[in-house]
Design a protein around this motif. Structure first.
Motif, PDB file in Angstrom:
ATOM      1  N   SER A  80       0.831  -1.211   0.000  1.00  0.00           N
ATOM      2  CA  SER A  80       0.000   0.000   0.000  1.00  0.00           C
ATOM      3  C   SER A  80       0.861   1.255   0.000  1.00  0.00           C
ATOM      4  O   SER A  80       0.532   2.242  -0.661  1.00  0.00           O
ATOM      5  CB  SER A  80      -0.932   0.004   1.216  1.00  0.00           C
ATOM      6  OG  SER A  80      -1.968  -0.932   1.070  1.00  0.00           O
ATOM      7  N   ALA A  81       1.967   1.233   0.755  1.00  0.00           N
ATOM      8  CA  ALA A  81       2.861   2.396   0.788  1.00  0.00           C
ATOM      9  C   ALA A  81       3.470   2.639  -0.598  1.00  0.00           C
ATOM     10  O   ALA A  81       3.549   3.793  -1.063  1.00  0.00           O
ATOM     11  CB  ALA A  81       3.952   2.186   1.826  1.00  0.00           C
ATOM     12  N   VAL A  84       0.716   4.093  -2.901  1.00  0.00           N
ATOM     13  CA  VAL A  84       0.422   5.499  -2.661  1.00  0.00           C
ATOM     14  C   VAL A  84       1.548   6.374  -3.196  1.00  0.00           C
ATOM     15  O   VAL A  84       1.299   7.418  -3.820  1.00  0.00           O
ATOM     16  CB  VAL A  84       0.197   5.742  -1.155  1.00  0.00           C
ATOM     17  CG1 VAL A  84       0.146   7.233  -0.855  1.00  0.00           C
ATOM     18  CG2 VAL A  84      -1.085   5.076  -0.700  1.00  0.00           C
ATOM     19  N   TRP A 212      -5.032   4.859  -0.755  1.00  0.00           N
ATOM     20  CA  TRP A 212      -4.805   4.151   0.510  1.00  0.00           C
ATOM     21  C   TRP A 212      -6.067   3.403   0.945  1.00  0.00           C
ATOM     22  O   TRP A 212      -5.991   2.297   1.484  1.00  0.00           O
ATOM     23  CB  TRP A 212      -4.368   5.127   1.588  1.00  0.00           C
ATOM     24  CG  TRP A 212      -4.058   4.455   2.898  1.00  0.00           C
ATOM     25  CD1 TRP A 212      -4.882   4.305   3.964  1.00  0.00           C
ATOM     26  CD2 TRP A 212      -2.828   3.813   3.257  1.00  0.00           C
ATOM     27  NE1 TRP A 212      -4.255   3.626   4.973  1.00  0.00           N
ATOM     28  CE2 TRP A 212      -2.988   3.305   4.570  1.00  0.00           C
ATOM     29  CE3 TRP A 212      -1.611   3.622   2.595  1.00  0.00           C
ATOM     30  CZ2 TRP A 212      -1.973   2.618   5.226  1.00  0.00           C
ATOM     31  CZ3 TRP A 212      -0.601   2.943   3.260  1.00  0.00           C
ATOM     32  CH2 TRP A 212      -0.789   2.451   4.562  1.00  0.00           C
ATOM     33  N   ASN A 213      -7.245   3.978   0.702  1.00  0.00           N
ATOM     34  CA  ASN A 213      -8.493   3.377   1.172  1.00  0.00           C
ATOM     35  C   ASN A 213      -9.106   2.384   0.199  1.00  0.00           C
ATOM     36  O   ASN A 213     -10.007   1.633   0.581  1.00  0.00           O
ATOM     37  CB  ASN A 213      -9.523   4.477   1.466  1.00  0.00           C
ATOM     38  CG  ASN A 213      -9.177   5.281   2.700  1.00  0.00           C
ATOM     39  OD1 ASN A 213      -8.439   4.815   3.567  1.00  0.00           O
ATOM     40  ND2 ASN A 213      -9.697   6.491   2.786  1.00  0.00           N
ATOM     41  N   GLN A 231      -5.691  -2.503   2.496  1.00  0.00           N
ATOM     42  CA  GLN A 231      -7.136  -2.419   2.653  1.00  0.00           C
ATOM     43  C   GLN A 231      -7.838  -3.661   2.118  1.00  0.00           C
ATOM     44  O   GLN A 231      -8.861  -4.087   2.675  1.00  0.00           O
ATOM     45  CB  GLN A 231      -7.667  -1.163   1.953  1.00  0.00           C
ATOM     46  CG  GLN A 231      -7.065   0.131   2.450  1.00  0.00           C
ATOM     47  CD  GLN A 231      -7.298   0.354   3.928  1.00  0.00           C
ATOM     48  OE1 GLN A 231      -8.265  -0.131   4.487  1.00  0.00           O
ATOM     49  NE2 GLN A 231      -6.417   1.092   4.572  1.00  0.00           N
TER      50      GLN A 231
END
Length: 296
Positions: A80-81, A84, A212-213, A231
């Protein structure tokens, strides 16, 4: 005098009602988050008994220790990092390059109106999920980080917001730069982008929060759970009945943790990065929205 005093009192009374409504609405929005944090710091017995409301009962960090020992959770957080970071960088470049020509006058860019309507059209109408999936599959992006980045690389709402902001900048600065021999790229890099920090901060925040979501694209584009973003992993964990224990040490932790406390801890950890970044960008947020939404 009495009439003036009555008007002032009436205005203060109506403002008081509005403030009260906003306060109650804010507390209602804040309550679930505070409750989840309290549950995450509580013992399994306290969480199961239903005694936890806004403050932890039998406070413990066991749920967080369990979460950070899970290899799959940490790998999903890293994915996820990366997502993003890549999406923010790619989106910044493509959004700026799309918004700048669309902010030109028709005499400078003859096709501006046509392209602007094209962007407005795709803002409301899409091709559908199946054609999008087939495109990602045929370009061999499945099970790669780029499947999470490229399909949403140009957020149309951000483009429209930024081009309206660009249109509101003083044209005299651009004309002076062109008299000194500056081309379009130098005008964009040296004048437009530095003056557009509020709008850029707003679009950056939108992009970061959205990526991110987002959990659904990870579910359809990733065939292996090892490639799930955070997520998506959380979504599969929350709908599962039981937490997975990978070692005897994890199983022994059941005396202090439960599915509910572990899930709450995972939600808090997943939300923490956005909660950490938002205060630093908030001072640009309102200004960027307002200045980019109205063209005088």
């Amino acid at each position: 005098m009495l009439l003036l005093a009555a008007r002032k009192w009436k205005g203060g009374w109506s403002d008081g009602i509005l403030y009260a409504i906003l306060l109650v609405s804010s507390l209602l929005c804040l309550f679930p988050l505070v409750h989840v944090v309290a549950v995450s710091f509580s013992s399994s017995h306290a969480a199961a008994s239903g005694s936890v409301v806004l403050w932890p009962e039998e406070a413990t960090l066991s749920s967080y220790r369990f979460v950070f020992r899970q290899r799959q959770f940490l790998e999903a957080a890293w994915i996820s990092a990366q997502r993003v970071a890549l999406a923010t960088a790619v989106g910044f470049v493509l959004t700026s390059l799309a918004a700048y020509p669309l902010s030109r006058e028709p005499r400078e860019f003859a096709g501006r109106t046509l392209y602007a309507w094209y962007f407005a059209f795709v803002l409301f109408f899409g091709g559908g999920l199946i054609p999008l999936y087939m495109t990602v599959k045929d370009t061999h992006l499945l099970d790669t980080i780029w499947a999470l980045v490229i399909p949403g690389a140009v957020p149309v709402f951000n483009v429209l917001l930024l081009l309206n902001f660009f249109r509101g900048l003083p044209r005299g600065l651009e004309e002076s730069a062109k008299l000194d021999g500056a081309g379009h790229f130098k005008v964009l890099l040296r004048i437009y982008l530095p003056l557009s920090l509020p709008a850029l901060a707003t679009t950056t925040l939108f992009t970061m929060v959205a990526h991110w979501n987002n959990w659904f694209d990870g579910l359809i584009y990733m065939n292996s759970k090892d490639n799930y973003p955070l997520q998506t992993l959380l979504q599969t964990i929350v709908i599962a009945k039981d937490a997975q224990f990978s070692s005897v040490q994890d199983a022994a932790a059941m005396a202090l943790i439960s599915d509910r406390t572990v899930h709450s801890a995972q939600i808090v950890v997943a939300a923490f990065p956005i909660l950490l970044v938002y205060p630093f960008l908030q001072r640009f947020f309102i200004k960027g929205i307002v200045l980019g939404s109205v063209k005088e």
